[in-house]
Design an enzyme around this catalytic site. Structure first.
Site, mmCIF file in Angstrom:
data_model
loop_
_atom_site.group_PDB
_atom_site.id
_atom_site.type_symbol
_atom_site.label_atom_id
_atom_site.label_comp_id
_atom_site.label_asym_id
_atom_site.label_seq_id
_atom_site.Cartn_x
_atom_site.Cartn_y
_atom_site.Cartn_z
ATOM 1 N N ASP A 24 0.863 -1.193 0.000
ATOM 2 C CA ASP A 24 0.000 0.000 0.000
ATOM 3 C C ASP A 24 0.888 1.228 0.000
ATOM 4 O OD1 ASP A 24 -2.009 2.029 0.771
ATOM 5 O OD2 ASP A 24 -3.262 0.315 1.294
ATOM 6 N N LEU A 84 -0.324 4.122 1.050
ATOM 7 C CA LEU A 84 -0.955 4.947 2.094
ATOM 8 C C LEU A 84 -1.520 6.247 1.527
ATOM 9 C CD1 LEU A 84 1.698 4.358 4.930
ATOM 10 C CD2 LEU A 84 -0.444 3.117 4.557
ATOM 11 N N SER A 126 -16.765 -3.276 -9.512
ATOM 12 C CA SER A 126 -17.875 -2.488 -8.973
ATOM 13 C C SER A 126 -19.118 -2.661 -9.832
ATOM 14 C CB SER A 126 -17.451 -1.018 -8.982
ATOM 15 O OG SER A 126 -18.567 -0.202 -8.828
ATOM 16 N N TYR A 175 -13.567 6.934 -13.061
ATOM 17 C CA TYR A 175 -13.307 5.905 -12.045
ATOM 18 C C TYR A 175 -13.984 4.594 -12.456
ATOM 19 C CZ TYR A 175 -14.352 2.927 -8.089
ATOM 20 O OH TYR A 175 -14.517 1.816 -7.296
ATOM 21 N N LYS A 219 -12.622 0.498 -13.846
ATOM 22 C CA LYS A 219 -13.024 -0.848 -13.410
ATOM 23 C C LYS A 219 -13.393 -1.698 -14.640
ATOM 24 C CE LYS A 219 -12.398 -0.237 -9.116
ATOM 25 N NZ LYS A 219 -11.246 -0.866 -8.500
ATOM 26 N N LEU A 253 -23.020 7.818 0.730
ATOM 27 C CA LEU A 253 -24.109 8.203 1.622
ATOM 28 C C LEU A 253 -23.808 7.951 3.104
ATOM 29 C CD1 LEU A 253 -27.086 9.095 1.986
ATOM 30 C CD2 LEU A 253 -27.748 6.707 1.610
ATOM 31 N N GLY A 278 -25.427 11.564 -13.383
ATOM 32 C CA GLY A 278 -24.758 10.264 -13.276
ATOM 33 C C GLY A 278 -25.415 9.296 -12.315
ATOM 34 N N ASP A 279 -26.383 9.762 -11.497
ATOM 35 C CA ASP A 279 -27.024 8.847 -10.552
ATOM 36 C C ASP A 279 -28.062 7.974 -11.266
ATOM 37 O OD1 ASP A 279 -25.644 9.344 -8.257
ATOM 38 O OD2 ASP A 279 -27.096 10.769 -7.425
#
Ligand code: NAD
Length: 343
Positions: A33, A35, A127, A152, A156, A203, A300-301
C-alpha cells in the site's frame, strides 16, 4: 505451512477488513500500500483484532521496478487480492488522467509482476458501476455492461477487460472479479472502518459525519426518481460480509475449483434500500433526527441498482448475514469511536 496472500491496498477500508478475515482463516498476509488513502495505524489495529501484525510494504504500484522487486521477493504467494485504486467518483471526473494512471498502471504492473513470478491467481475489486443503467433488475452477472459514467467506473470496466485478455493469452492464469454493490459498515471492534479523506462521496459516511456535527446537513439528490419514495435505491452490503467473500474466492482459486479461468460474481445482498430508507433506519437505530434536505438530482445517478445473488451463493457458498440496521449501527459505532479518539 500457511498460504501467503499478497493484498494490495490492504490498509484501506475493504482491504483492512479482508486482511482480518484472511488472518482469522490462517493465511499469511503481505500488504502492499502507498498509504495514499489510508494510514499506517491500521496495521496496529489489525494486530489488536487478530493478534497478528501483517507484513507491510510501503510501495506505489505505479512504480514498475519497485513492484517487480517486491513480487519477486514474495513469489511464494499463492494469490493476490487487488484493492489498490483511487475510488472517488467526483474527483475522477475532475482528474481523469490521474485515475486512469493510478488504477490502470498499478494493475498492469501488478499483473506483469505476477506473471513474471508465476503467481497465477488474482481477485479483483470491481464495482456494480460496470453495469451502468441496467435494463432489468435484479442485476445478474450476465446483465450487459456499459461504459460507466465516470472515469473511475471506466477504470473498473477496462481493468476487467485487461484481466480477461491476459487470461486468454495465458493458460496458467486465473482470476475472480468481485463486483461490489454498496459496501458500508465497520468491524465490530470499532477499530477499523471507512475513513474518507475530505468530504465523503458515499451516503453512509456523509450521514454519520452529519450526525456528529462534522457536516451541516445531508443533501438528498432528487426525490423524483421512478422509485417507491422517489429517492435512488441501492444494495448496501456490510464490509465484513464482503471481506468474507474474498476469503472464499481465495480458496476457490488456490484449490483450483474454478469452472472457468475468469469468473465474475456480484457482491450485494439482493435487497434494495432507498436513500430515505437508510435515513429512516439511521434515525431509528440512533434514536436521533438527521439534518437533511432534498435537492436537485445529481448527474450520473442511476435510479435503482440491486444485485442478483444466486450465482455467488451457488458457486462461492457465500451469503451475506448482516441486516441494514446492523450495517448502520456498526458505521455509527465506528464514527463515534473515531471522534472520541480525536478529542
Ligand atoms: P480505499 O481507498 O480505502 O483503499 C484503497 C487502498 O489502496 C488505500 O489504502 C490506498 O492507499 C491504496 N492505493 C491506492 N493507489 C495505490 C497505489 N498506486 N499503490 C499502492 N496502494 C495504492 O478504498 P476501498 O473502499 O477499500 O476500496 C477498495 C477497492 O474496492 C478499490 O479498488 C475500489 O475501487 C473498490 N470498490 C470500492 C467500493 C466502495 O464503495 N468502497 C465500491 C466498489 C469497488
Amino acid at each position: 505451512m500457511k498460504n501467503k496472500i499478497i493484498v494490495t491496498g490492504g490498509c484501506g477500508y475493504i482491504g483492512s477488513h479482508t486482511v482480518v478475515e484472511l488472518i482469522n482463516n490462517n493465511y499469511d498476509v503481505v500488504i502492499l500500500d502507498d498509504l495514499s488513502n489510508s494510514s499506517v495505524e491500521t496495521l496496529g489495529r489489525i494486530e489488536k483484532i487478530t493478534g497478528v501484525k501483517p507484513v507491510f510494504i510501503d510501495i506505489d504500484l505505479k512504480n514498475d521496478t519497485e513492484t517487480k522487486k517486491v513480487f519477486s521477493k514474495h513469489k511464494d504467494a499463492k494469490a493476490v487480492i487487488n484493492f489498490a485504486a483511487h475510488k472517488a467518483v467526483g474527483e475522477s471526473v475532475q482528474k481523469p488522467l490521474m485515475y486512469y494512471k493510478n488504477n490502470l498502471y498499478s494493475l498492469i504492473n501488478m499483473l506483469s509482476s505476477m506473471v513474471e513470478n508465476n503467481i497465477n491467481g488474482v481477485i479483483f475489486s470491481s464495482s456494480a458501476t460496470v453495469y451502468g443503467t441496467p435494463e432489468t433488475l435484479p442485476i445478474t452477472e450476465k446483465s450487459k455492461t456499459q461504459r460507466p459514467f465516470s472515469p473511475y467506473g471506466n477504470t473498473k470496466k477496462i481493468a476487467e477487460e485487461v484481466i480477461d485478455d491476459l487470461i486468454k493469452s495465458n493458460d496458467n492464469f486465473s482470476a475472480i472479479s468481485l463486483r461490489y454493490f454498496n459496501p458500508i459498515g465497520a468491524h465490530e471492534s470499532g477499530l477499523i472502518g471507512e475513513l474518507p479523506s475530505g468530504v465523503p462521496n458515499n451516503l453512509m459516511p456523509y450521514i454519520t459525519q452529519t450526525a456528529v456535527g462534522l457536516r451541516e446537513k445531508l443533501m438528498v439528490y432528487g426525490n423524483d426518481y421512478p422509485t417507491k419514495d422517489g429517492t435512488p435505491i441501492r444494495d448496501y452490503i456490510h464490509v465484513v460480509d464482503l471481506a468474507k467473500a474474498h476469503v472464499l474466492a481465495v480458496e476457490r482459486i488456490i484449490n483450483k475449483q474454478q469452472e472457468q479461468p475468469y469468473e465474475i460474481f456480484n457482491l450485494g445482498t439482493g435487497n434494495g434500500f432507498s436513500v430515505l430508507d437508510v435515513i429512516n433506519s439511521f434515525e431509528e437505530v440512533t434514536n436521533s433526527k438527521l439534518n437533511y434536505e432534498i435537492t436537485d438530482r445529481r448527474p450520473g445517478d442511476v435510479p435503482e441498482l440491486y444485485a442478483a445473488t444466486d450465482l455467488v451463493k451457488e458457486k462461492l457458498g457465500w451469503e451475506p448475514k448482516k441486516s441494514l440496521n446492523e450495517m448502520i449501527k456498526s458505521s455509527w459505532d465506528w464514527e463515534q469511536k473515531l471522534r472520541n479518539n480525536k478529542e
